[in-house]
Structures are given as structure tokens and as C-alpha cells.
Design an enzyme around this catalytic site. Structure first.
Site, PDB file in Angstrom:
ATOM      1  N   ASP A  50      -8.323  55.352   3.104  1.00  0.00           N
ATOM      2  CA  ASP A  50      -7.328  55.818   4.027  1.00  0.00           C
ATOM      3  C   ASP A  50      -6.259  54.672   3.965  1.00  0.00           C
ATOM      4  O   ASP A  50      -6.703  53.496   4.438  1.00  0.00           O
ATOM      5  CB  ASP A  50      -8.333  55.585   5.508  1.00  0.00           C
ATOM      6  CG  ASP A  50      -7.129  56.089   6.530  1.00  0.00           C
ATOM      7  OD1 ASP A  50      -7.356  57.467   6.861  1.00  0.00           O
ATOM      8  OD2 ASP A  50      -6.505  55.265   7.261  1.00  0.00           O
ATOM      9  N   TYR A  55       1.291  50.680   7.048  1.00  0.00           N
ATOM     10  CA  TYR A  55       0.437  49.351   6.583  1.00  0.00           C
ATOM     11  C   TYR A  55       1.085  48.674   5.534  1.00  0.00           C
ATOM     12  O   TYR A  55       0.598  47.576   5.451  1.00  0.00           O
ATOM     13  CB  TYR A  55      -0.775  49.882   6.157  1.00  0.00           C
ATOM     14  CG  TYR A  55      -1.887  50.953   6.953  1.00  0.00           C
ATOM     15  CD1 TYR A  55      -1.479  51.099   8.513  1.00  0.00           C
ATOM     16  CD2 TYR A  55      -3.141  51.520   6.598  1.00  0.00           C
ATOM     17  CE1 TYR A  55      -2.281  51.695   9.243  1.00  0.00           C
ATOM     18  CE2 TYR A  55      -3.689  52.134   7.394  1.00  0.00           C
ATOM     19  CZ  TYR A  55      -3.491  52.204   8.713  1.00  0.00           C
ATOM     20  OH  TYR A  55      -4.213  53.031   9.563  1.00  0.00           O
ATOM     21  N   HIS A 114       1.577  59.912  11.580  1.00  0.00           N
ATOM     22  CA  HIS A 114       0.718  58.820  12.043  1.00  0.00           C
ATOM     23  C   HIS A 114       0.726  58.886  13.577  1.00  0.00           C
ATOM     24  O   HIS A 114      -0.191  58.497  14.141  1.00  0.00           O
ATOM     25  CB  HIS A 114       1.514  57.559  11.343  1.00  0.00           C
ATOM     26  CG  HIS A 114       0.497  56.371  11.333  1.00  0.00           C
ATOM     27  ND1 HIS A 114       0.726  55.344  10.486  1.00  0.00           N
ATOM     28  CD2 HIS A 114      -0.564  55.916  12.275  1.00  0.00           C
ATOM     29  CE1 HIS A 114      -0.201  54.455  10.721  1.00  0.00           C
ATOM     30  NE2 HIS A 114      -1.186  54.891  11.654  1.00  0.00           N
ATOM     31  N   SER A 237     -13.954  47.452   5.664  1.00  0.00           N
ATOM     32  CA  SER A 237     -14.730  46.117   5.356  1.00  0.00           C
ATOM     33  C   SER A 237     -14.189  45.736   3.939  1.00  0.00           C
ATOM     34  O   SER A 237     -14.063  46.539   3.070  1.00  0.00           O
ATOM     35  CB  SER A 237     -16.177  46.743   5.284  1.00  0.00           C
ATOM     36  OG  SER A 237     -16.980  45.509   4.771  1.00  0.00           O
ATOM     37  N   ARG A 242     -21.575  45.135   3.466  1.00  0.00           N
ATOM     38  CA  ARG A 242     -21.237  46.058   4.403  1.00  0.00           C
ATOM     39  C   ARG A 242     -20.741  47.320   4.054  1.00  0.00           C
ATOM     40  O   ARG A 242     -21.000  48.318   4.534  1.00  0.00           O
ATOM     41  CB  ARG A 242     -20.088  45.245   5.408  1.00  0.00           C
ATOM     42  CG  ARG A 242     -19.812  46.001   6.559  1.00  0.00           C
ATOM     43  CD  ARG A 242     -20.666  46.676   7.525  1.00  0.00           C
ATOM     44  NE  ARG A 242     -21.567  45.727   8.112  1.00  0.00           N
ATOM     45  CZ  ARG A 242     -20.805  45.114   9.287  1.00  0.00           C
ATOM     46  NH1 ARG A 242     -19.915  45.387   9.789  1.00  0.00           N
ATOM     47  NH2 ARG A 242     -21.720  44.252  10.126  1.00  0.00           N
ATOM     48  N   ASN A 246     -22.083  50.731   4.963  1.00  0.00           N
ATOM     49  CA  ASN A 246     -21.224  52.082   5.746  1.00  0.00           C
ATOM     50  C   ASN A 246     -21.655  53.385   4.966  1.00  0.00           C
ATOM     51  O   ASN A 246     -21.633  54.298   5.644  1.00  0.00           O
ATOM     52  CB  ASN A 246     -19.876  51.761   5.566  1.00  0.00           C
ATOM     53  CG  ASN A 246     -19.654  50.550   6.270  1.00  0.00           C
ATOM     54  OD1 ASN A 246     -20.301  50.227   7.259  1.00  0.00           O
ATOM     55  ND2 ASN A 246     -18.262  49.962   5.999  1.00  0.00           N
TER      56      ASN A 246
END
Length: 280
Positions: A50, A55, A114, A237, A242, A246
Site C-alpha cells: 500500500d 507519500y 486519498h 513494519s 514483525r 503480521n
């Protein structure tokens, strides 16, 4: 093992698109750090990444995707449209092509709006444009993000069926009325910040006790809480262990009582940012 647990997206212009229920959130990482994080995630089994125009890391994400040994059609890439590209089909297409250029990919699996930016008055038109552009093959599906129930209803009133709405949902900010409003219109809910912001999950007995019963972590319990209720979750992450954790949420099931206990953690708070006031 790759994450193969998916939901099916449908809606105006979209039919039968499979989306992995656990994705990798990438904000705020950029540059090589983002590329490394995505490459690690794909190696660890992620198939859903994603990103967003805002970003500033579509290029870094695309670099990792293109370098991967995993076939492109086994990966699901979500990105998000900024309001510069809202409006008629030609303008929205320009926005999609911008993301394709940034990522270096031939198509985007899911393009979201968005933020609704209601002050511009054209988020419904933008939805219609995105739905129409699915037929070009530049995107496989479309959807929205941060849409409040009123925004979702306005799109529905225009005769458009939204495939997915990505909103902030976590145990402390469950927004059950928002979730229900989407469900009533058969809109899949995606959850960003799915385990909360700056929250120590180990402080909540409902999560700790469920984790002990199932041999999982509180973090995994929350992700299972999302998955089991039919949501898409995109935790971020950059740590290998992790990341693997997930994805390791598909081999157990929470009881109704456990889900009820987690739901009860909701403190009535809303998303950190108000979509009627904030946008880009």
C-alpha cells in the site's frame, strides 16, 4: 508461505478482483529505506503493498516490486490519488499515468481517492471517472479512502457502487457506525493504522488474554480481529520478524466473546484527521 487469504472486490466497473487481506503500509518511509522494507516484505510473503502519491515513495515501492522474483500478477499494489487529479476522465487518467510513471509498473491493482476534499465538490465525479478507467486496464479496481458515511452515501446516490473504503479503524477507534454505513452499501472496509497509533496493546487484558489463549501476540490478535470481520488491514513494519507475524494470523479463530471484548475497547474516538476539513 505467501499470504493467500483474500477478499473479493466488486462495484461499479469492478468484478471479482481478489485483494489480500493483509497488506504492507509504507508511510512515511521513502527512498532506499522504503525499497528495502518492501523487498523484505515480499520475501517474507506479503503480496499486497500500500502506497500513495502523497507519500512520495511510489518510486521506491515500484523499484522493489520490479526487482522481485515474484511475478507481477501475484502482487497487489494499492496507491492513492491526490486532489490535483480529481475531476473528469482525462484528468483522473493523468493521475493514474503519473503513478504508473513513478512506480515503473504497467498497471495499478487498486487506485483509491486519498481524501474526499468535499470543498472541491467533485469527489463523486472522480469516482465515476475511476470506475470508467478500469476498462482501460491501467487500473484493475478503484476505491476511496477517508470517506465519511455522508461521502459514501453521496457516491451511492449517484448510482455508483464503491468497492472499498480505507479508513482509520483500530480497537480504540473502532468507528462502528462508520463501518456499519459501509457494510450497508456492500463497501469493503480497509483499515489503516489497524493496531492504533502510539498504543501499547499489552496494556489491554482483552488482547493479552486472547493472545495467551491462542499462542499469539496482542498485535496478531488485533489483526485477526480485522480479518475475521472482513476488513483489509495494512500495518506498517520494517522489521522482518514483525512482518512475518503480521501474516501469521490465518491459523486460528477468535470466539464471538473475544471479538465482543475487543469491540468494547472502543473509546468513541474518531479518525485523527477530519475528512471534511483535511485533504490533499
Amino acid at each position: 508461505m505467501p499470504n493467500v487469504n483474500t477478499l473479493t472486490l466488486s462495484g461499479t466497473g469492478v468484478a471479482g478482483v481478489q485483494i489480500p487481506q493483509i497488506g504492507l503500509g509504507t508511510w512515511p518511509h521513502t527512498g532506499q529505506a522504503s525499497t528495502d522494507m518492501v523487498a523484505m516484505a515480499i520475501a517474507n510473503g506479503y503480496r499486497h503493498i500500500d502506497t500513495a502519491q502523497k507519500y512520495g515513495n511510489e518510486d521506491a515501492v515500484g523499484k522493489a516490486v520490479r526487482a522481485s522474483s515474484v511475478a507481477r500478477d501475484e502482487l497487489f499494489i494499492t496507491t492513492k490519488l491526490i486532489n490535483r487529479y480529481f475531476g473528469e476522465v482525462a484528468i483522473v487518467r493523468e493521475g493514474i499515468e503519473h503513478s504508473l510513471q513513478e512506480t515503473g509498473l504497467d498497471y495499478i491493482d487498486l487506485m483509491l481517492i486519498h481524501w474526499p476534499n468535499p470543498q472541491l465538490g467533485n469527489y463523486v465525479q472522480t469516482c465515476a471517472s475511476l470506475a470508467q478507467l478500469v476498462e482501460t486496464g491501467l487500473i484493475r479496481a478503484w476505491g476511496v479512502s477517508n470517506f465519511k458515511p455522508a461521502h459514501v452515501q453521496a457516491v451511492a446516490d449517484a448510482g455508483l457502487a464503491i468497492p472499498i473504503n480505507q479508513i482509520q479503524v483500530d480497537p480504540l477507534s473502532g468507528q462502528p457506525d462508520y463501518v456499519a454505513a459501509n457494510a450497508a452499501l456492500d463497501v469493503v472496509v480497509g483499515a489503516y493504522s489497524p493496531t492504533g497509533r502510539d498504543v501499547n496493546l499489552s496494556e489491554f487484558p482483552a488482547l493479552v488474554q486472547a493472545a495467551e489463549r491462542h499462542g499469539k501476540t496482542p498485535h496478531q490478535i488485533v489483526l485477526r480481529w480485522h480479518v475475521q470481520q472482513g476488513r483489509i488491514a495494512v500495518p506498517r513494519s520494517a522489521h522482518a520478524e514483525r512482518q512475518r507475524e503480521n501474516l501469521d494470523v490465518f491459523d486460528f479463530e477468535l470466539s464471538d466473546a473475544e471479538i465482543t471484548a475487543i469491540n468494547a475497547l472502543d473509546n468513541g474516538s474518531r479518525a485523527r484527521l477530519d475528512a471534511d476539513e483535511y485533504g490533499h
